[in-house]
Design a protein around this motif. Structure first.
Motif, mmCIF file in Angstrom:
data_model
loop_
_atom_site.group_PDB
_atom_site.id
_atom_site.type_symbol
_atom_site.label_atom_id
_atom_site.label_comp_id
_atom_site.label_asym_id
_atom_site.label_seq_id
_atom_site.Cartn_x
_atom_site.Cartn_y
_atom_site.Cartn_z
ATOM 1 N N ARG A 1 -5.535 9.899 -14.571
ATOM 2 C CA ARG A 1 -6.678 10.658 -14.270
ATOM 3 C C ARG A 1 -7.478 11.448 -13.019
ATOM 4 N NH1 ARG A 1 -9.720 6.152 -11.452
ATOM 5 N NH2 ARG A 1 -11.896 7.316 -12.658
ATOM 6 N N THR A 2 -7.960 11.916 -13.467
ATOM 7 C CA THR A 2 -8.203 12.928 -11.820
ATOM 8 C C THR A 2 -9.267 12.308 -10.280
ATOM 9 O OG1 THR A 2 -10.502 14.258 -12.950
ATOM 10 C CG2 THR A 2 -7.594 14.866 -11.963
ATOM 11 N N GLY A 3 -9.123 12.533 -9.581
ATOM 12 C CA GLY A 3 -10.498 11.597 -8.809
ATOM 13 C C GLY A 3 -10.454 10.530 -7.792
ATOM 14 N N VAL A 4 -9.050 9.988 -8.347
ATOM 15 C CA VAL A 4 -8.762 8.760 -8.174
ATOM 16 C C VAL A 4 -9.398 8.799 -5.720
ATOM 17 C CG1 VAL A 4 -7.317 6.490 -7.945
ATOM 18 C CG2 VAL A 4 -7.034 8.246 -10.028
ATOM 19 N N ALA A 5 -9.809 7.708 -5.254
ATOM 20 C CA ALA A 5 -9.346 7.704 -3.999
ATOM 21 C C ALA A 5 -8.692 6.835 -3.817
ATOM 22 C CB ALA A 5 -10.885 6.946 -3.614
ATOM 23 N N MET B 1 0.815 -1.671 0.009
ATOM 24 C CA MET B 1 0.067 -0.025 0.140
ATOM 25 C C MET B 1 1.019 1.126 -0.456
ATOM 26 S SD MET B 1 -3.246 0.379 2.925
ATOM 27 C CE MET B 1 -4.200 -0.514 2.115
ATOM 28 N N GLN B 2 2.016 1.456 0.766
ATOM 29 C CA GLN B 2 2.757 2.692 0.671
ATOM 30 C C GLN B 2 2.814 2.101 -1.066
ATOM 31 O OE1 GLN B 2 6.291 2.197 3.516
ATOM 32 N NE2 GLN B 2 4.878 1.152 4.588
ATOM 33 N N VAL B 3 3.837 1.735 -1.550
ATOM 34 C CA VAL B 3 4.049 1.561 -3.109
ATOM 35 C C VAL B 3 3.027 2.422 -3.811
ATOM 36 C CG1 VAL B 3 4.905 0.398 -4.625
ATOM 37 C CG2 VAL B 3 6.005 0.129 -2.342
ATOM 38 N N SER B 4 2.259 1.864 -3.498
ATOM 39 C CA SER B 4 0.895 2.170 -4.497
ATOM 40 C C SER B 4 0.392 3.710 -3.814
ATOM 41 C CB SER B 4 -0.751 1.196 -4.279
ATOM 42 O OG SER B 4 -1.663 1.731 -5.194
ATOM 43 N N GLU B 5 0.337 4.374 -2.291
ATOM 44 C CA GLU B 5 0.047 5.095 -2.364
ATOM 45 C C GLU B 5 1.140 6.024 -3.029
ATOM 46 O OE1 GLU B 5 -2.181 7.225 -0.905
ATOM 47 O OE2 GLU B 5 -3.475 4.915 -1.269
ATOM 48 N N ARG B 6 2.451 6.277 -3.069
ATOM 49 C CA ARG B 6 3.656 6.474 -2.889
ATOM 50 C C ARG B 6 4.420 7.269 -4.985
ATOM 51 N NH1 ARG B 6 8.521 7.671 -2.257
ATOM 52 N NH2 ARG B 6 8.846 5.889 0.248
ATOM 53 N N LEU B 7 3.020 6.077 -5.651
ATOM 54 C CA LEU B 7 3.406 6.357 -7.379
ATOM 55 C C LEU B 7 1.718 7.147 -7.462
ATOM 56 C CD1 LEU B 7 3.798 2.462 -8.057
ATOM 57 C CD2 LEU B 7 5.645 4.010 -8.246
ATOM 58 N N ILE B 8 0.206 6.386 -6.643
ATOM 59 C CA ILE B 8 -0.343 7.374 -7.127
ATOM 60 C C ILE B 8 0.116 9.677 -6.768
ATOM 61 C CG2 ILE B 8 -3.094 8.267 -5.731
ATOM 62 C CD1 ILE B 8 -3.156 5.363 -5.301
ATOM 63 N N ARG B 9 0.740 9.822 -5.877
ATOM 64 C CA ARG B 9 0.813 10.747 -4.988
ATOM 65 C C ARG B 9 1.902 11.198 -6.598
ATOM 66 N NH1 ARG B 9 0.367 12.883 -0.664
ATOM 67 N NH2 ARG B 9 2.036 14.379 -0.492
ATOM 68 N N GLU B 10 2.984 9.902 -6.850
ATOM 69 C CA GLU B 10 4.443 10.733 -7.952
ATOM 70 C C GLU B 10 3.143 11.051 -9.298
ATOM 71 O OE1 GLU B 10 7.554 10.188 -7.419
ATOM 72 O OE2 GLU B 10 7.082 11.044 -5.758
ATOM 73 N N ILE B 11 2.298 10.654 -9.498
ATOM 74 C CA ILE B 11 1.012 10.603 -10.594
ATOM 75 C C ILE B 11 0.640 11.880 -11.111
ATOM 76 C CG2 ILE B 11 -0.904 9.997 -12.242
ATOM 77 C CD1 ILE B 11 -0.098 6.579 -10.954
ATOM 78 N N GLY B 12 -0.078 12.194 -10.001
ATOM 79 C CA GLY B 12 -1.225 13.345 -8.989
ATOM 80 C C GLY B 12 -0.033 14.945 -9.386
ATOM 81 N N ALA B 13 1.801 14.034 -9.113
ATOM 82 C CA ALA B 13 1.933 15.467 -9.141
ATOM 83 C C ALA B 13 2.650 15.826 -10.784
ATOM 84 C CB ALA B 13 3.570 15.504 -7.395
ATOM 85 N N VAL C 1 -0.904 21.768 -1.453
ATOM 86 C CA VAL C 1 -1.596 21.647 -3.175
ATOM 87 C C VAL C 1 -2.990 21.017 -3.122
ATOM 88 C CG1 VAL C 1 -0.515 20.680 -5.138
ATOM 89 C CG2 VAL C 1 1.114 20.618 -3.696
ATOM 90 N N SER C 2 -3.333 21.897 -3.709
ATOM 91 C CA SER C 2 -4.788 21.412 -4.102
ATOM 92 C C SER C 2 -4.971 22.020 -5.421
ATOM 93 C CB SER C 2 -6.055 22.153 -3.817
ATOM 94 O OG SER C 2 -7.229 22.203 -3.846
ATOM 95 N N ARG C 3 -5.040 20.196 -5.948
ATOM 96 C CA ARG C 3 -5.446 20.030 -7.906
ATOM 97 C C ARG C 3 -7.232 19.577 -8.088
ATOM 98 N NH1 ARG C 3 -0.772 17.370 -6.645
ATOM 99 N NH2 ARG C 3 0.888 18.016 -7.673
ATOM 100 N N MET C 4 -7.809 20.940 -8.724
ATOM 101 C CA MET C 4 -8.706 20.907 -9.233
ATOM 102 C C MET C 4 -9.036 21.010 -11.234
ATOM 103 S SD MET C 4 -9.793 23.953 -7.149
ATOM 104 C CE MET C 4 -8.650 24.557 -6.573
ATOM 105 N N THR C 5 -10.344 20.091 -11.363
ATOM 106 C CA THR C 5 -10.387 19.586 -12.968
ATOM 107 C C THR C 5 -11.926 20.326 -12.913
ATOM 108 O OG1 THR C 5 -11.652 17.581 -12.215
ATOM 109 C CG2 THR C 5 -8.793 17.879 -13.249
ATOM 110 N N ARG C 6 -12.393 20.819 -13.910
ATOM 111 C CA ARG C 6 -13.545 21.598 -14.236
ATOM 112 C C ARG C 6 -14.035 20.940 -15.477
ATOM 113 N NH1 ARG C 6 -15.147 28.181 -15.218
ATOM 114 N NH2 ARG C 6 -17.611 27.658 -15.699
#
Length: 237
Positions: free
Chosen positions: A75-79, A11-23, A229-234
């Motif tokens: 993609r955005t809005g990933v839980a 889960m740590q690895v997954s969360e790290r990659l999710i944050r790297e993708i988001g950034a 950091v707050s990322r928003m889409t419209r």
């Protein structure tokens, strides 16, 4: 420091990659290294890595092509576990971890934003790190009516996971107020800014699906090391 449970390694690895993708540090279409090389670089077993990659694929963030490799899909809005955690390293991303400083039940502070029905709360003080770098101090108050008892050994690095697993509390909405404040006098030496130094500050009220305020927190963060950091889409009109 008091011990708290770390997230499972996959889960740590997954969360790290999710944050790297988001950034934006892992861009859409990027091909990840071969799994054995990647597992070796991360110091984990290939099976652990594959569990993390399967989680990313299930979230639509990874395309696994047989015989070709693993490709990032943005993609955005990933839980995710840390989807509501807004601090990142200045260069982006960073895996959050936490060290518990103190936990006690007390009367709520008079200057806190309104939350929950009880006059008391569980006060949790923690040091936050990103990729092992100390970036923030947290003071978190969980309403005592919603959680009659709370022990240090019951907490994980993700408090929202702990609330869900221990008390069935699902944080559905947060409101953040961003400003500056002085580092509190209980700051640890590992946190670079000294007590009394002006730093970034976040006040948050976290609410349950029915709107009940379950938690109030304040976070002091080092602006030389981290950013809010707050990322928003419209959607198109």
């Amino acid at each position: 420091m008091l011990a708290t449970a770390a997230l499972p390694r996959w889960m740590q690895v997954s969360e790290r990659l999710i944050r790297e993708i988001g950034a934006g540090r892992l861009v859409d279409g990027a091909r990840l290294p071969p799994e054995r090389d990647m597992a070796s670089d991360l110091g984990i077993a290939v099976g652990t890595l594959r569990k993390a990659l399967a989680d990313l694929a299930a979230k639509g963030l990874l395309e696994r092509r047989q015989g070709s490799g693993n490709y990032i899909r943005h993609r955005t809005g990933v839980a995710s576990v840390y989807s509501l955690f807004r601090l990142e390293l200045v260069e982006g991303g960073g895996l959050p971890t936490a060290e518990l400083i103190a936990l006690e039940r007390r009367a709520k502070p008079s200057d806190a934003l309104a939350f929950g029905p009880s006059p008391e709360g569980h006060r949790i003080r923690r040091l936050r790190r990103l990729d092992g770098i100390p970036v923030a101090l947290e003071e978190i108050w969980l309403d005592a009516a919603l959680a009659p008892s709370l022990r240090a050994e019951d907490l994980s690095e993700s408090l929202y996971l702990s609330y869900r697993d221990l008390f069935g509390l699902q944080i559905a909405r947060v409101e953040d107020r961003i400003g500056v404040a002085l580092v509190p006098d209980w700051a640890l030496g590992a946190f670079a800014p000294a007590a009394g130094t002006r730093v970034g500050h976040i006040e948050r009220v976290a609410a349950l699906p029915d709107g009940t305020g379950a938690e109030y927190s304040r976070t002091w963060f080092d602006p030389d090391r981290a950013r809010y950091v707050s990322r928003m889409t419209r959607e198109p009109a």
